[in-house]
Design a protein around this motif. Sequence first.
Motif, PDB file in Angstrom:
ATOM      1  N   SER A 601       0.830  -1.218   0.000  1.00  0.00           N
ATOM      2  CA  SER A 601       0.000   0.000   0.000  1.00  0.00           C
ATOM      3  C   SER A 601       0.856   1.257   0.000  1.00  0.00           C
ATOM      4  CB  SER A 601      -0.912   0.005   1.241  1.00  0.00           C
ATOM      5  OG  SER A 601      -1.803  -1.101   1.204  1.00  0.00           O
ATOM      6  N   GLY A 602       0.383   2.239  -0.789  1.00  0.00           N
ATOM      7  CA  GLY A 602       1.099   3.505  -0.889  1.00  0.00           C
ATOM      8  C   GLY A 602       2.276   3.430  -1.834  1.00  0.00           C
ATOM      9  N   GLY A 603       2.262   2.494  -2.744  1.00  0.00           N
ATOM     10  CA  GLY A 603       3.374   2.333  -3.671  1.00  0.00           C
ATOM     11  C   GLY A 603       3.287   3.249  -4.871  1.00  0.00           C
ATOM     12  N   GLU A 604       4.352   3.150  -5.712  1.00  0.00           N
ATOM     13  CA  GLU A 604       4.438   3.964  -6.914  1.00  0.00           C
ATOM     14  C   GLU A 604       4.305   3.057  -8.136  1.00  0.00           C
ATOM     15  OE1 GLU A 604       4.734   7.210  -7.172  1.00  0.00           O
ATOM     16  OE2 GLU A 604       4.829   7.552  -4.991  1.00  0.00           O
ATOM     17  N   ILE A 605       3.375   3.435  -9.019  1.00  0.00           N
ATOM     18  CA  ILE A 605       3.161   2.684 -10.262  1.00  0.00           C
ATOM     19  C   ILE A 605       3.208   3.671 -11.413  1.00  0.00           C
ATOM     20  CG2 ILE A 605       1.577   1.196 -11.564  1.00  0.00           C
ATOM     21  CD1 ILE A 605       0.366   0.315  -8.918  1.00  0.00           C
ATOM     22  N   ILE A 618       5.297   0.133 -24.414  1.00  0.00           N
ATOM     23  CA  ILE A 618       4.498   0.416 -23.219  1.00  0.00           C
ATOM     24  C   ILE A 618       5.192  -0.252 -22.043  1.00  0.00           C
ATOM     25  CG2 ILE A 618       2.251   0.218 -22.123  1.00  0.00           C
ATOM     26  CD1 ILE A 618       2.519  -0.534 -25.806  1.00  0.00           C
ATOM     27  N   THR A 619       5.490   0.533 -21.007  1.00  0.00           N
ATOM     28  CA  THR A 619       6.186   0.020 -19.836  1.00  0.00           C
ATOM     29  C   THR A 619       5.319   0.236 -18.603  1.00  0.00           C
ATOM     30  OG1 THR A 619       8.353   0.512 -20.796  1.00  0.00           O
ATOM     31  CG2 THR A 619       8.260   0.149 -18.417  1.00  0.00           C
ATOM     32  N   VAL A 620       5.160  -0.847 -17.814  1.00  0.00           N
ATOM     33  CA  VAL A 620       4.468  -0.765 -16.528  1.00  0.00           C
ATOM     34  C   VAL A 620       5.505  -1.040 -15.456  1.00  0.00           C
ATOM     35  CG1 VAL A 620       2.675  -1.721 -15.052  1.00  0.00           C
ATOM     36  CG2 VAL A 620       2.257  -1.457 -17.514  1.00  0.00           C
ATOM     37  N   ARG A 621       5.728  -0.037 -14.586  1.00  0.00           N
ATOM     38  CA  ARG A 621       6.811  -0.128 -13.608  1.00  0.00           C
ATOM     39  C   ARG A 621       6.237   0.093 -12.209  1.00  0.00           C
ATOM     40  NH1 ARG A 621       9.278   4.050 -15.182  1.00  0.00           N
ATOM     41  NH2 ARG A 621      10.355   3.055 -16.911  1.00  0.00           N
ATOM     42  N   ASP A 622       6.749  -0.680 -11.244  1.00  0.00           N
ATOM     43  CA  ASP A 622       6.292  -0.489  -9.864  1.00  0.00           C
ATOM     44  C   ASP A 622       7.477  -0.637  -8.923  1.00  0.00           C
ATOM     45  OD1 ASP A 622       6.539  -3.300  -8.737  1.00  0.00           O
ATOM     46  OD2 ASP A 622       5.144  -3.720 -10.387  1.00  0.00           O
ATOM     47  N   ASN A 623       7.259  -0.259  -7.656  1.00  0.00           N
ATOM     48  CA  ASN A 623       8.289  -0.441  -6.632  1.00  0.00           C
ATOM     49  C   ASN A 623       7.837  -1.462  -5.602  1.00  0.00           C
ATOM     50  OD1 ASN A 623       6.306   1.038  -5.437  1.00  0.00           O
ATOM     51  ND2 ASN A 623       7.661   2.492  -4.390  1.00  0.00           N
TER      52      ASN A 623
END
Length: 831
Positions: A601-605, A618-623
């Motif tokens: 929760s509270g992550g960056e996407i 197309i790039t989908v990036r998360d932490n």
Amino acid sequence: MERARESDIQPVEISHRDSEARRLLQAFDWARTPLGPMDAWPRSLLSLVDMVMELPSPAIIFWGPEQTQIYNDGYAVIMGPRHPAYFGASYRESWPDTYPLIYPWMRRVLDQGDVVEVRQAHIPVTRYGFEEEAYFTFTFSPLRDDEGRIAGLLQPVFEVTATVLSERRAETLRMLTPSGSLEPVADAVAALSRNPRDVPFALVYLWNAERECLLLAGETEGAGAGSDPDRRAQLDAAARRVVERNGQEWVGEQADAARSGADPYVLLLPMEGVAGAAPLGVIAFGLSPRLHFDKRYRAFLESVTAQLASALQRASLLQARERQRQHLSDLFLQVPAGIAVLQGADHVFELVNPVYQALIGPRDLIGRPLREALPEMRDQPFPRILDEVYRSGQAHVGQEEPTLLRRGDERSGLEEVFFNYVYQPLRDAQSGHISGILVFAYEVTEQVRARQRAEALAGELRGEHERKDDFLAMLAHELRNPLAPISTAAEVLSLGQLPQAQVKRTSEIITRQVRHMTALVNDLLDVSRVTRGLVNIDRQPQDLKSVAAHAVEQVRPLVEARRHHLAVEQPAVDAWVLGDQKRLVQIFTNLLGNAAKYTPSGGEIALVLHVEGDEAVITVRDNGIGMPAALQPKVFGLFVQAERSTDRAQGGLGVGLALVKSLVDLHGGTVACYSSGAGQGSEFTVRLPLLRVQADAPAGGAQALPAAAAVARRILVVDDNQDAARMLALYLGEAGHHVAVEHASDAALERVLQEPFDVFLLDVGLPGMDGCELARRLRARPQTAQALVVAVTGYGQEADRQRALDAGFDDYLVKPPDPERLTALLAAPPR
């Protein structure tokens, strides 16, 4: 010359030895010869005659101007048929055929007093009733009268027939001596053909064990009596008798009988082989009509027979050895394995077969030590193993040994291959010491590679099974989760009178959990259809900006629920692709949904869309939680998920990324993932080919469903699942329709005879008569032919759908049916 009468003869005693020649000498009328009466002979002549009569060996005196003959008994044999008629006759009268040759020698003796010697002269004699081949050595010596003048010649004669025949026969036997020839019969025939005086003709028969018959194997040139057909048949029969009885046979006249006009006398002798076995064959010898058949003649023919038999046995042995050698040579050349012979402690290549040469490559090997011929072997274990085998005399066996070989030219690299091989020490036949090593090598590279591939595949299959087991466990968990509240809600509703608010909340729980279960099942069916190539995408120009916006809109509730920050970056230029809008949205929705679920929760996407050359990227990036390196190569496989805790907070079945990969492939693109490791977030990149020609059509959005029809429909629900049928009927009844329920096809057909229906909702998997057959019968009846017939079934495969449509269904709904779609179908005007 006139012969003397016995009444005129005056006996004169000159010898006390009684003999035929002495009696003939005494009785002969010498007065009628140039010598005159005996009492007038010179004392020297009388002495010489007396000496000749006493000699045991042949001797003759030629005396006087006409060389009058006086000889003893031994010489009478040489005279043959001329004796006694030419006793006391002149040499010229007695020997008219040899006179031109002999007389010059006699004149030389008479005129010059020389002694002339003649060795081994061929002089036929008649001793056994026929003219016999004989050989003599003699001299002509001068004889002097009482005054010392040369008045005659003395010819002592020594028979050397036995010596001549022995030497001649010995030469024949020498030529027959086994010499390693593989054609002993031809050699024997050639040798016998050179000695026609002892063997006028010869036939050689050999026993054929396979055909069990005697076959003519050879004959001398001009085979004499053997060439006559009748005579040949007689000899063939005699040869067979020799084999049958293993004994000699005679054919023809007696050897010492008169030979004039008679068939040659033939002796057939068996060629003995192994003791107790049948003869190897038979030789038919034609005997010479000019030779007395004595023990020595027989011994000669028996020796010929024995030597040919020995030569045949030796040739048979040599042929067997040659066949063995040829067989070994064929094996050496043809065996499907590499064979090499290494000599000495340096392992010098002496022989290699073609397979070994092919294994090593096109290099010169013969005469070169192994370390020189194959330099890449020096640092490998094989030379040391060869050294140990040569030192110890113990064989070494290698199994699937890896080897680095340079099979091309010197510029080519080393190639890893695998061999099964045997190093077998070779011993010197005389000393018994190790002389070399036999190398037997068989390449098993393909087998090893195949086993390695099989082991890798087995590992993958084990992984697949493990993932399948994990998936089944997850599936059970995911299905139990919604089933638990549904079951509880059903129990609550069964309690009877409940407050309306509680009934509403209970219904909402059931509806929500059913939708969740439906989504799970739809995900499974969707990935199954896509991965098996059963989905046809509708290729239309699509604006990826619009597609990204739809995907963001769908996942926004999940993103907001988990308090993530979602950043979207889009290019200033247009990015159009050719594809199916629904499936493209599904790709990005899955990727964004995964990012939202697997990021705390509270992550960056971030969703980044840009253009690189001819591709949209197309790039989908998360932490989020990231993934280990071992998982990344197989993350797009079915049912693949990272390790999860038992609470399964993120949910899902592990099919989303497999679906993404399949859909991207259908659009001609690629998808890849990257993560620095656990806890380091993840990045998924999709590349799709750009469509340079922009489309005019706007990006499609969701279409509004038609409003429910104001007119109620008469509906018959047919389903053997009574709960499902009653619930569907209850739902449709609440919507204002008139609904009846049946649980079997036969009952349904009876019901339509009693009341009219314009809509039929049929389960396909009915017992007895299935739903497809029921649909056909409804279409066949006039009163129901125009009705709306819809399949409501748990079978969701495309083949099931097509079979239902072919049977007469108007539409196909998968359980549980989508209420909005069902409402739309019922709202359509009746036919």
